[in-house]
Scaffold this active site. Structure first.
Site, short mmCIF file in Angstrom:
data_model
loop_
_atom_site.label_atom_id
_atom_site.label_comp_id
_atom_site.label_asym_id
_atom_site.label_seq_id
_atom_site.Cartn_x
_atom_site.Cartn_y
_atom_site.Cartn_z
N LYS A 130 0.87 -1.19 0.00
CA LYS A 130 0.00 0.00 0.00
C LYS A 130 0.90 1.22 0.00
O LYS A 130 2.02 1.17 0.50
CB LYS A 130 -0.86 0.02 1.26
CG LYS A 130 -2.08 0.90 1.15
CD LYS A 130 -3.21 0.13 0.50
CE LYS A 130 -4.42 0.98 0.24
NZ LYS A 130 -5.57 0.15 -0.17
N ASP A 170 -7.08 4.22 -4.49
CA ASP A 170 -7.71 4.12 -3.17
C ASP A 170 -8.29 5.52 -2.93
O ASP A 170 -8.55 6.25 -3.90
CB ASP A 170 -6.67 3.72 -2.09
CG ASP A 170 -7.31 3.27 -0.78
OD1 ASP A 170 -7.76 2.12 -0.70
OD2 ASP A 170 -7.39 4.09 0.16
P1 NDP Z 1 -12.91 7.71 -2.82
O1 NDP Z 1 -11.85 8.73 -2.64
O2 NDP Z 1 -13.44 7.44 -4.17
O3 NDP Z 1 -14.17 8.03 -1.89
C1 NDP Z 1 -14.03 8.16 -0.51
C2 NDP Z 1 -15.36 8.63 0.06
O4 NDP Z 1 -15.29 8.60 1.48
C3 NDP Z 1 -15.70 10.06 -0.32
O5 NDP Z 1 -17.09 10.20 -0.36
C4 NDP Z 1 -15.10 10.85 0.84
O6 NDP Z 1 -15.72 12.11 1.05
C5 NDP Z 1 -15.35 9.93 2.00
N1 NDP Z 1 -14.31 10.07 3.02
C6 NDP Z 1 -12.97 9.90 2.86
N2 NDP Z 1 -12.32 10.13 4.00
C7 NDP Z 1 -13.27 10.44 4.91
C8 NDP Z 1 -13.23 10.76 6.29
N3 NDP Z 1 -12.06 10.83 6.95
N4 NDP Z 1 -14.41 11.01 6.90
C9 NDP Z 1 -15.58 10.97 6.24
N5 NDP Z 1 -15.67 10.67 4.93
C10 NDP Z 1 -14.53 10.38 4.28
O7 NDP Z 1 -12.32 6.38 -2.17
P2 NDP Z 1 -12.79 4.86 -2.40
O8 NDP Z 1 -14.25 4.80 -2.57
O9 NDP Z 1 -11.90 4.25 -3.39
O10 NDP Z 1 -12.38 4.22 -0.99
C11 NDP Z 1 -13.28 4.19 0.12
C12 NDP Z 1 -12.83 3.10 1.09
O11 NDP Z 1 -12.82 1.84 0.40
C13 NDP Z 1 -11.43 3.25 1.66
O12 NDP Z 1 -11.41 2.71 2.96
C14 NDP Z 1 -10.58 2.38 0.75
O13 NDP Z 1 -9.39 1.95 1.37
C15 NDP Z 1 -11.54 1.22 0.52
N6 NDP Z 1 -11.30 0.39 -0.65
C16 NDP Z 1 -11.23 0.92 -1.90
C17 NDP Z 1 -11.07 0.09 -2.99
C18 NDP Z 1 -11.09 0.61 -4.39
O14 NDP Z 1 -11.07 -0.22 -5.30
N7 NDP Z 1 -11.17 1.90 -4.63
C19 NDP Z 1 -10.87 -1.35 -2.83
C20 NDP Z 1 -11.03 -1.82 -1.48
C21 NDP Z 1 -11.22 -0.96 -0.45
P3 NDP Z 1 -15.38 13.38 0.11
O15 NDP Z 1 -16.11 13.12 -1.17
O16 NDP Z 1 -15.90 14.55 0.86
O17 NDP Z 1 -13.91 13.38 -0.07
O1 2IT Z 2 -7.87 -1.62 -0.57
C1 2IT Z 2 -7.86 -2.12 -1.70
O2 2IT Z 2 -8.03 -3.34 -1.88
C2 2IT Z 2 -7.66 -1.24 -2.85
N1 2IT Z 2 -7.57 -0.03 -2.67
C3 2IT Z 2 -7.53 -1.81 -4.24
C4 2IT Z 2 -6.15 -2.33 -4.46
C5 2IT Z 2 -5.85 -2.77 -5.87
O3 2IT Z 2 -4.66 -3.07 -6.09
O4 2IT Z 2 -6.72 -2.83 -6.73
#
Ligand code: NDP
Ligand code: 2IT
Length: 451
Positions: A130, A170
């Protein structure tokens, strides 16, 4: 070494805390895994002798670097970049990059540690890593984001590669950032290779990568419910977040007949008693992804309620999908959800529920899919993006959807295998995921000897 000589869980944790002072998220993630794995390996001498858990909790290597870039006013800005290469026993390091002002070593070490078990659960050949930066993309112009990404990759490119370490998105890193990062990698190395996943479809991306995490978290819920003869259809669902994971979780829930009543962002949450339907979700996608603005505009557009600076966990609902960030559901909020009728939780985000909250959900026999199982669909399709890049082909949407569906079902079944308890029909998916994820990595490490 005799079994009685083993360090116990508390000794293990106190050593970990001493070696990694102040890294509370890292301690939390390790404890969650260790508490289940210790129980499982009690009578399995080889894992003790080879110090497997101790070694998985010590990253192979951590790279920390300065990232200088110039903002639109000509000011020199300095951020910190990181890549935690946790473990490559079963494949190249693989895991996302996070750009958010809260990023620090503890958060990235917890994420890289979790990723190691998650990637193992997918059964694809990927190790765990990561990275990211404390850079805040909010309020920056696209040119500023581009210059930051280029500077970030100008250091990172030495440490990554399609057989070495393959980053992805992420929080704060989506299609735009991956494009800039890939463009700079290609310029620096003169190589067109699958060094990143989540790429645009024009340059080696995979169909359904952007949908995969959210869809996968909903499939996991579907499978947990199906085992009890139940379904998502007609259930009231609370989602947090309005980013990549939350949006596609919402899309899949709507397709399956569930009613999405909340979504949130870092400024607050919306409650729509009529349900967020496909058209309203398209408004959210345009608002958050294209216009990069706050959810309060949704409330104005559709007459829904908006709660500034609050989280959506006091709303009555049956299914819960925390899809924003770590520790976003406190113990008190978990208890309030249980009281208000919650029967299932699928963690789209990484470690969104605090440790005590998980304990309460499990004690109340709520179906609880932990993040390393529930959100593994994203990295699974990343793994398949790597495969497609290696052989220079692109599979069809149908092919990938079927593969994703099967991978999530297999993860569910593996959690059932290791999380079932004698005399009870309740499955502890947390234990199941921790143990099933551990075994493959552990056995590979045993095979390598002491390296
Ligand atoms: P994005 O940046 O696309 O979206 C994040 C969302 O969460 C936004 O709506 C953001 O608000 C909100 N957010 C972020 N930080 C905070 C905080 N501290 N407090 C409140 N709201 C918050 O990220 P992802 O959707 O990609 O990721 C979301 C979660 O999923 C994370 O935990 C990530 O590690 C996990 N994840 C992501 C994967 C992926 O494929 N993308 C895979 C597996 C897990 P705002 O719009 O205001 O910024
Ligand atoms: O937390 C996660 O699994 C991710 N942000 C996606 C990682 C990836 O390599 O697709």
């Amino acid at each position: 070494m005799a079994v009685s000589d083993h360090v116990d869980l508390e000794q293990f944790m106190s050593g970990l805390k001493r070696r990694n002072p102040g890294e509370t998220e890292f301690h939390q993630a390790v404890y969650e895994v260790a508490s289940n794995v210790y129980e499982y390996i009690q009578d399995k001498e080889i894992y003790h002798e080879m110090q497997i858990l101790r070694r998985i909790a010590e990253p192979d290597r951590i790279i920390i670097f300065r990232v200088c870039w110039e903002d639109d006013n000509g000011n020199i800005r300095v951020n910190r970049g990181y890549r935690v290469q946790n473990n490559n026993a079963i494949g190249p390091y693989k895991g996302g990059l996070r750009f958010h002002p809260s990023v620090n070593l503890s958060i990235l070490k917890f994420l890289a540690f979790e990723q190691t078990f998650k990637n193992s659960l997918t059964d694809l050949p990927m190790g765990g890593g990561k990275g990211g930066s404390d850079f805040n993309p909010k309020g920056k112009s696209s040119n500023e984001v581009m210059r930051f990404c280029q500077s970030f990759m100008t250091e990172l490119y030495r440490h990554v590669g399609d057989d070495i370490d393959v980053p992805a998105g992420d929080i704060g890193v989506g299609a735009r950032e991956i494009g800039y990062l890939f463009g700079q990698y290609k310029r620096l190395t003169n190589r067109f290779s699958g060094v990143l996943t989540g790429k645009g479809m024009e340059f080696g991306g995979s169909p359904i990568r952007k949908e995969a995490t959210g869809y996968g978290a909903v499939y996991m819920m579907q499978d947990m419910l199906a085992r009890r003869g139940d379904a998502i259809d007609g259930k009231k669902c609370a989602i947090s977040g309005a980013g990549n994971v939350a949006i596609y979780a919402a899309e899949k829930i709507i397709q399956l007949g569930g009613k999405v009543v909340t979504m949130s962002d870092s400024s607050g949450y919306i409650y729509d008693a009529n349900g967020i339907d496909a058209d309203k979700l398209n408004f959210i996608i345009d608002l958050k992804v294209n216009r990069r603005r706050g959810l309060s505009e949704y409330a104005k557009e559709f007459g829904a309620d908006y709660f500034a600076n609050e989280r959506p966990w006091n709303v009555p609902c049956e299914l819960v999908f925390p899809c924003a960030t770590q520790n976003e559901v406190s113990r008190a909020e978990a208890q309030s959800l249980i009281k208000n009728g919650c029967i299932g939780v699928s963690e789209g985000a990484n470690m969104p529920v605090e440790q005590d909250g998980i304990h309460d959900f499990v004690a109340a026999k709520v179906l609880f899919a932990p993040s390393k199982a529930a959100n593994a669909g994203g990295v699974a399709i990343s793994g398949l993006e790597m495969s497609q890049n290696s052989v220079r082909i692109t599979w069809s949407v149908d092919e990938l959807e079927q593969r994703l569906r099967k991978i999530m079902l297999d993860i569910h079944d593996r959690c059932v295998e290791y999380g079932s308890q004698a005399g009870s029909d309740y499955v502890d998916y947390v234990r199941g995921a921790n143990v099933a994820g551990f075994i493959k990595v552990a056995n590979a490490m045993v095979a390598y000897g002491v390296v």
